[in-house]
Design a protein around this motif. Structure first.
Motif, mmCIF file in Angstrom:
data_model
loop_
_atom_site.group_PDB
_atom_site.id
_atom_site.type_symbol
_atom_site.label_atom_id
_atom_site.label_comp_id
_atom_site.label_asym_id
_atom_site.label_seq_id
_atom_site.Cartn_x
_atom_site.Cartn_y
_atom_site.Cartn_z
ATOM 1 N N UNK A 1 46.633 -38.154 -2.745
ATOM 2 C CA UNK A 1 47.988 -37.643 -2.960
ATOM 3 C C UNK A 1 48.062 -36.298 -2.251
ATOM 4 N N UNK A 2 49.061 -36.117 -1.403
ATOM 5 C CA UNK A 2 49.164 -34.877 -0.641
ATOM 6 C C UNK A 2 50.346 -34.022 -1.098
ATOM 7 N N UNK A 3 51.164 -34.588 -1.986
ATOM 8 C CA UNK A 3 52.333 -33.871 -2.499
ATOM 9 C C UNK A 3 52.953 -34.681 -3.620
ATOM 10 N N UNK A 4 54.117 -34.260 -4.121
ATOM 11 C CA UNK A 4 54.787 -35.005 -5.202
ATOM 12 C C UNK A 4 55.130 -36.436 -4.762
ATOM 13 N N UNK A 5 54.903 -37.397 -5.654
ATOM 14 C CA UNK A 5 55.230 -38.799 -5.366
ATOM 15 C C UNK A 5 56.050 -39.381 -6.508
ATOM 16 N N UNK A 6 56.416 -40.649 -6.374
ATOM 17 C CA UNK A 6 57.282 -41.310 -7.357
ATOM 18 C C UNK A 6 56.663 -41.334 -8.754
ATOM 19 N N UNK A 7 55.343 -41.451 -8.817
ATOM 20 C CA UNK A 7 54.705 -41.515 -10.138
ATOM 21 C C UNK A 7 54.464 -40.099 -10.665
ATOM 22 N N UNK A 8 55.535 -39.480 -11.166
ATOM 23 C CA UNK A 8 55.509 -38.087 -11.625
ATOM 24 C C UNK A 8 54.485 -37.871 -12.733
ATOM 25 N N UNK A 9 54.088 -38.963 -13.403
ATOM 26 C CA UNK A 9 53.097 -38.854 -14.475
ATOM 27 C C UNK A 9 51.789 -38.258 -13.950
ATOM 28 N N UNK A 10 51.558 -38.365 -12.643
ATOM 29 C CA UNK A 10 50.304 -37.865 -12.083
ATOM 30 C C UNK A 10 50.386 -36.458 -11.511
ATOM 31 N N UNK A 11 51.571 -35.847 -11.541
ATOM 32 C CA UNK A 11 51.690 -34.494 -10.971
ATOM 33 C C UNK A 11 50.776 -33.487 -11.681
ATOM 34 N N UNK B 1 55.734 -38.178 2.541
ATOM 35 C CA UNK B 1 56.037 -38.941 1.322
ATOM 36 C C UNK B 1 55.088 -38.656 0.156
ATOM 37 N N UNK B 2 54.220 -37.653 0.315
ATOM 38 C CA UNK B 2 53.368 -37.271 -0.808
ATOM 39 C C UNK B 2 52.045 -37.994 -0.899
ATOM 40 N N UNK C 1 55.219 -51.721 -5.033
ATOM 41 C CA UNK C 1 54.575 -51.796 -3.723
ATOM 42 C C UNK C 1 55.207 -50.964 -2.634
ATOM 43 N N UNK C 2 56.027 -49.994 -3.036
ATOM 44 C CA UNK C 2 56.695 -49.183 -2.006
ATOM 45 C C UNK C 2 56.049 -47.804 -1.927
ATOM 46 N N UNK C 3 55.262 -47.593 -0.908
ATOM 47 C CA UNK C 3 54.648 -46.287 -0.645
ATOM 48 C C UNK C 3 54.814 -46.034 0.852
ATOM 49 N N UNK C 4 55.720 -45.125 1.239
ATOM 50 C CA UNK C 4 55.973 -44.901 2.665
ATOM 51 C C UNK C 4 54.704 -44.640 3.470
ATOM 52 N N UNK C 5 54.568 -45.370 4.560
ATOM 53 C CA UNK C 5 53.428 -45.180 5.453
ATOM 54 C C UNK C 5 52.154 -45.847 4.977
#
Length: 272
Positions: A188-198, A235-236, A249-253
């Motif tokens: 993870x390189x930045x904020x992503x959709x799964x905010x639970x992991x921030x 895309x985080x 299954x949607x993770x850009x790149x």
């Protein structure tokens, strides 16, 4: 051509903690992976062990299912692909439960081979009295929601602490010669959709360095390290859950199905 995923030995997918092979009996843990591999000529199976339990108990459940897969497929061996805790209960079964003879290769994705600071936090931040209370509440929830049989949430956390993994597990669960071990990490390189992991990702950045929000890149290295999946820079990155295609299954790149197909095609090319 039989297909790029037509390996000599069938593939067995082994899921991680807090979930089962089919979550809530609806969503596949490895989202869409089995279909994508079968479309490319692969023979693939997925096991389902308790969502929350000790590595030992999960290994016992895994062994039973592995023997069933060997019987059904009539294969001599299998290629194991584990994610997260799935990399550890399979290692334990192979090294200490006489399962090595059924395994050609062991592929580890985001495996906590040196433990995780997240497990340290779970175990360390709770006073003993609260630990058992919270553990039993989690156990009850996992029995009701996931259908776990006698789960043990606190034991699950203890078995992934950094001290236990480095000083006990890895010393008593050596790799078996003749089996090909390889590993990948996601980051993870930045904020992503799964905010639970921030929160865990931010803590891990400080205490363990680069991670997928649950397992550090360093901890994920086992056997031949094949690299890090990061997805698109904007895309985080690729979180611990994105590695199996969660969040539809949607993770850009990052094409998770393509990743598994290529991984299995690579195993085929190596003669497994």
């Amino acid at each position: 051509d039989a297909g790029k995923c037509a390996t000599k030995y069938p593939v067995v997918l082994c899921h991680g903690m807090a979930m089962q092979g089919k979550m809530f009996n609806i969503v596949d843990y490895f989202w869409g992976v089995e279909g994508a591999v079968e479309d490319e000529g692969g023979e693939i199976y997925a096991v389902s062990v308790n969502a929350m339990d000790s590595t030992q108990n999960k290994a016992v459940q895994f062994k039973k299912q592995l023997l069933e897969i060997i019987a059904v497929s009539k294969a001599q061996k299998v290629n194991i692909i584990g994610h997260s805790h799935g990399t550890l209960y399979t290692r334990l079964a192979m090294s200490n439960m006489d399962c090595a003879k059924y395994v050609a290769s062991h592929t580890s994705l985001c495996g906590p081979h040196r433990g995780s600071v997240v497990a340290d936090l779970v175990v360390g931040l709770l006073p003993n009295s609260a630990q058992y209370l919270i553990g039993s509440v989690l156990d009850l929830a996992y029995q009701l929601i996931m259908g776990d049989t006698n789960p043990n949430s606190i034991q699950n956390a203890y078995s992934l602490t950094r001290d236990y993994m480095k000083n006990t597990f890895n010393k008593t669960v050596p790799n078996v010669s003749g089996i090909y071990y390889q590993s990948w990490a996601t980051q993870k390189t930045g904020p992503t959709a799964d905010v639970v992991m921030e929160p865990t990702w931010l803590i891990m950045n400080i205490l363990e360095g680069a991670s997928d929000g649950v397992v550090s890149v360093e901890s994920a290295k086992w056997g031949t390290f094949r690299g890090i999946q990061k997805g698109s820079w904007w895309a985080g990155g690729v979180s611990h859950l994105n590695a199996t295609g969660q969040f539809a299954g949607i993770t850009p790149g990052f094409d998770h199905k393509g990743w598994y197909v290529d991984m299995i095609a690579d195993l085929k090319g190596k003669g497994y």
